[in-house]
Structure formats: C-alpha cells, structure tokens
Design a protein around this motif. Structure first.
Motif, PDB file in Angstrom:
ATOM      1  N   VAL A   1       0.854  -1.203   0.000  1.00  0.00           N
ATOM      2  CA  VAL A   1       0.000   0.000   0.000  1.00  0.00           C
ATOM      3  C   VAL A   1       0.887   1.250   0.000  1.00  0.00           C
ATOM      4  O   VAL A   1       0.710   2.172  -0.802  1.00  0.00           O
ATOM      5  CB  VAL A   1      -0.932  -0.014   1.241  1.00  0.00           C
ATOM      6  N   ALA A   2       1.872   1.275   0.894  1.00  0.00           N
ATOM      7  CA  ALA A   2       2.724   2.469   0.995  1.00  0.00           C
ATOM      8  C   ALA A   2       3.480   2.705  -0.312  1.00  0.00           C
ATOM      9  O   ALA A   2       3.608   3.855  -0.765  1.00  0.00           O
ATOM     10  CB  ALA A   2       3.699   2.316   2.162  1.00  0.00           C
ATOM     11  N   LEU A   3       3.955   1.618  -0.937  1.00  0.00           N
ATOM     12  CA  LEU A   3       4.715   1.793  -2.184  1.00  0.00           C
ATOM     13  C   LEU A   3       3.843   2.360  -3.297  1.00  0.00           C
ATOM     14  O   LEU A   3       4.278   3.227  -4.056  1.00  0.00           O
ATOM     15  CB  LEU A   3       5.300   0.445  -2.642  1.00  0.00           C
ATOM     16  N   ARG A   4       2.593   1.870  -3.378  1.00  0.00           N
ATOM     17  CA  ARG A   4       1.683   2.398  -4.427  1.00  0.00           C
ATOM     18  C   ARG A   4       1.470   3.890  -4.215  1.00  0.00           C
ATOM     19  O   ARG A   4       1.501   4.684  -5.151  1.00  0.00           O
ATOM     20  CB  ARG A   4       0.334   1.679  -4.374  1.00  0.00           C
ATOM     21  N   ILE A   5       1.263   4.292  -2.960  1.00  0.00           N
ATOM     22  CA  ILE A   5       0.977   5.707  -2.680  1.00  0.00           C
ATOM     23  C   ILE A   5       2.238   6.556  -2.899  1.00  0.00           C
ATOM     24  O   ILE A   5       2.167   7.652  -3.461  1.00  0.00           O
ATOM     25  CB  ILE A   5       0.408   5.866  -1.251  1.00  0.00           C
ATOM     26  N   LEU A   6       3.388   6.024  -2.481  1.00  0.00           N
ATOM     27  CA  LEU A   6       4.642   6.764  -2.717  1.00  0.00           C
ATOM     28  C   LEU A   6       4.849   6.960  -4.220  1.00  0.00           C
ATOM     29  O   LEU A   6       5.249   8.038  -4.669  1.00  0.00           O
ATOM     30  CB  LEU A   6       5.824   5.982  -2.143  1.00  0.00           C
ATOM     31  N   ASP A   7       4.544   5.934  -4.995  1.00  0.00           N
ATOM     32  CA  ASP A   7       4.732   6.018  -6.445  1.00  0.00           C
ATOM     33  C   ASP A   7       3.831   7.111  -7.042  1.00  0.00           C
ATOM     34  O   ASP A   7       4.273   7.919  -7.863  1.00  0.00           O
ATOM     35  CB  ASP A   7       4.431   4.647  -7.062  1.00  0.00           C
TER      36      ASP A   7
END
Ligand code: FAD
Length: 404
Positions: A348-354
């Motif tokens: 989840v965090a990686l998708r949002i960071l991206d």
C-alpha cells in the motif's frame, strides 16, 4: 466493536505527536548536516542532535514504548503502541529518538523474553538505556535465506565454548558507531533429527576476534548512514557457552518470537509513511496547476487520492486487528494476521509513494522531497523480515488447514 482509540492512547499520541512536531521536525536539517555519508562506515558518526533529543525524550518518559512490560518498558499493549509507531514512521529519525527503532526493538524484545538474568544485565539494560545498539545476523549471501532451514553458518559447542563460522549479510545497524552486540543465528546440531531444533542463537560482542565487517551494502545507492547494512564474516569466533540464548537448539523457536512484534512494528511505521506520502501528494496537487486547473483535479488524480485514502484505512484497520490479536490471543494465534499486514502495509505504501512521486513530476525523483528516499526504504520491506511470497504461502497454508 469500538473503533476509537482509548483515552490513554490518545494522551500518548498527543505527547509523542507534540514531541515530533516541536523538537524532531525542527531539527531535521541538523541531522542531515551532522551525518557523515558514503560507503566507508569507519567514518560514520552518531549525530550529536540524536543524543540530545534522546536525552530529552527519555527525561519526558517517551521511551521504550514498544515494550509491553511495566518494569523494562512503558507497559503499553501492541494496540496502544500501534498509533505511536505510526506517528514515528512519518519522521525518519523519530524511532531512534524514542529508542523504538529496528532492529533494536526486536532484539530487546527477544532478550526480554528469552535472555538469562546475566544476559539481560549485560546487554538488555544498556540497549534499553539507549547507550548501545544491536544487530541481528540471520541472512546469508550463499543460501536462499527466506527458508531459514537453508542456513549454513555454524555455531558448534566445543567444551565450554561455542565456535562461530560463516558469512552473514544485510546485517542492519552493524555500521552504527554505537553498535556493540549482535545476535547470531546458526546451525548448532547439523545432524539433529528435528530440523527445527538444529539452530541456536548466540550473543556476539562485535569486537570479538574473528568478527569482520567486509563491506556495507547500499539500498538503491543509499547507505542508510549511520546504521548501514553490512556483510560480515565470522572466522572461528570463540565465545563462552553461556552466550547461547535459552540454550542450544532453540533458535527457530526464538526467531518466531522475535519476528512477530518486529514485523508489526515495521507495518505500523509504514502506515505513517503512507500517510505522509498522501499528505505530500495532496499539498503538491493543490499548490500547482497545469492546463488551467490544479494538478489534484486533473485526469485520474482525484481517483488516485481517493484510492490512497481507502487503502490506508484498510491497512490501518488490519494492522490494529493484528495488534489486538497479539494482545488478546497471543502472537502464535495472530500468525495469519501478522503475515497479512506484512504483505499489505509495504505494498500500500509503495503504491501511494509512487503516485506521490508522479504528481511531483521531476521533483519527485530528486532529493528535494523525501519521497525517493522513502520509496527505496519501503521497497526493502517487501523482502526484509520475509518476502511477500513467503508470507502469502503461510496465509494460504493456514487457510487451507481449516478445510483439511
Ligand atoms: C534493507 C534490508 C535490511 C535487512 N535487514 C536484515 C537484518 O537486519 N538481519 C537479517 O538477518 N536479514 C536482514 N535482511 C535480509 C532479509 O530478511 C532477506 O533478504 C529475506 O529474508 C530474503 O532472503 P534472501 O535475500 O536470501 O532471498 P531468497 O531467499 O533468495 O529469495 C529470493 C526470492 O525468492 C522468492 N521466493 C522465496 N520463497 C518463496 C516462496 N515460498 N514462494 C514464492 N517465491 C518465493 C521471493 O520472490 C524472494 O524475494 C534485510 C534485507 C534488506 C533488503
């Protein structure tokens, strides 16, 4: 079901949140100025500002909040600690300021649960005081370490000594100027019938002859100074048998005990990172315009913001449920939930960071925001403490067991 935080939790959140806002964030530049960067870890230093803020946090009782023990820690449950770890996750230096940083929290919890009185006195107390830091030596370059039964490094008992040989890597914290002790997991009984009783954990003072840091491994070119992740060789390292934690053959059992809390702490901090990324995404989206509209309102960007909010809420609720189960039915019964959140939170965090990087345009991949650094740091969590696939296979195994 009560979805609100208790009054006690809210009070702790206010104290931790205020400390971060008023002391840690204003000191961010000082941290950067005082760090020494580069691959040569021998030059790395502990920033003075870190020790100063640690002393202030300790004096205010904002210390060791991860440890659910009234004597050694703050006596908070996992559920009460969860939102505090989330707040700490938003600021890179915050966990260490409160002595709540990985991998030390996992190592302290391990010593608290399994250490002898002597081991607690010698190593747990200085760790809890924040005077020293520690390392966990499990992963090896030579074998697929997501299957811990592959481990090749040895710790063989010879008389009243235990002798360590082998090579470990991705040993986080080993470059820290205050790192003094490591927990080494190795094979102690290679021919043992039960493959889960062949391993032991041994306390290794890092200045013991035969322990050598070969190099530091960068993560997407970042060395994560002053902690670092090292490759370390052990060449006939001789230690007293009393350095074995809980006696020979208990390595696997202890590893299970250590990784539960360690994993959930990572997840809680990761949700803090996701919140920060969403905040940066919204602020940048509102303050900049193109094609006569704010970036936040262009094309599919509102959907991205809505999906990010929804994903964070889902991830947080699942994390809180796992924390609540650890408190009420124990880490073993919460195994599936801990693995679920270990897969969900970093993804989840990686998708949002991206998406946050995307809305920042070129700035997003520079060092002018923290997004690029955070992306690299969170990407490692899909590997560290067990790759996604290993956690999914455990979740599936537990699920299928219900129908056998
Ligand atoms: C930044 C960072 C910090 C770390 N800190 C520490 C530390 O402090 N101490 C420590 O001991 N280790 C640490 N690690 C190591 C980490 O725990 C290991 O990298 C991880 O356990 C995977 O082991 P491996 O690298 O040997 O990968 P392998 O075991 O070689 O696995 C490689 C890939 O194979 C696939 N795979 C494996 N099993 C399955 C399966 N059952 N089903 C499907 N696919 C599968 C996965 O895609 C996996 O990523 C750290 C790693 C990183 C990146």
């Amino acid at each position: 079901m009560d979805f609100g935080y208790s009054a006690k939790t809210r009070e702790w959140m206010k104290r931790v949140g205020d400390f971060i806002d008023n002391r840690i964030i204003p000191a961010s530049e000082k941290f950067e100025e005082q760090l020494v960067k580069g691959p040569d870890f021998r030059n790395w230093v502990q920033p003075e500002i870190m020790e100063q803020l640690k002393a202030e946090a300790k004096a205010e009782g904002l210390w060791n909040m991860f440890l659910p023990d009234n004597e050694y820690g703050a006596g908070l449950t996992n559920l009460q600690y969860a939102p505090l770890a989330e707040l700490m996750g938003r600021e890179r230096h915050a966990p260490e300021v409160f002595n709540c940083n990985a991998p030390d929290t996992g190592n302290m919890e391990l010593l608290w649960k399994y250490g002898s009185e002597e081991q607690k006195e010698q190593w747990l107390k200085p760790l809890l005081a924040g005077d020293i830091r520690s390392v966990f030596f499990m992963t090896e370059p030579g074998v697929a370490s997501s299957d811990a039964t592959n481990m090749a490094a040895t710790c063989i008992v010879e008389g009243d000594e235990v002798v360590l040989n082998g090579c470990k890597w991705w040993s986080s914290n080993v470059g820290h100027p205050n790192a003094r002790i490591g927990i080494f997991m190795g094979v102690s009984d290679p021919l043992g019938e039960d493959r889960h009783r062949r391993h032991s954990m041994v306390l290794v003072p890092l200045d013991t002859p035969g322990v050598k840091i070969e190099r530091m491994l960068p993560v997407f070119n970042e060395y994560h100074e002053p902690e670092g992740h090292g490759e370390v060789t052990f060449n006939n390292v001789r230690l007293p048998v009393s350095n074995i934690i809980a006696g020979p053959g208990r390595g696997f059992e202890i590893a299970q005990g250590r990784l539960g809390p360690g994993r959930i702490h990572h997840c809680m901090r990761t949700i803090g990172v996701a919140e920060k990324a969403l905040e940066l995404m919204c602020r940048r989206g509102l303050e900049r315009s193109a094609f006569r509209d704010s970036l936040a309102r262009l094309g599919g960007n509102p959907d991205k913001i809505a999906n990010a909010r929804t994903d964070i809420e889902m991830a947080r609720l699942l994390t809180l449920k796992a924390a609540w189960m650890m408190d009420t039915v124990g880490n073993k019964a919460a195994m599936s939930e801990i693995s679920q959140i270990k897969v969900v939170a970093p993804n989840v965090a990686l998708r949002i960071l991206d998406e946050a990087i995307q809305i920042h345009g070129g700035m997003g991949v520079s060092n002018d925001t923290e997004l690029a650094y955070l992306y690299g740091a969170i990407r490692t969590l899909r590997l560290a403490d067990g790759p996604d696939e290993v956690h999914r296979s455990l979740i599936a195994r537990l699920e299928l067991k219900k129908y056998r």
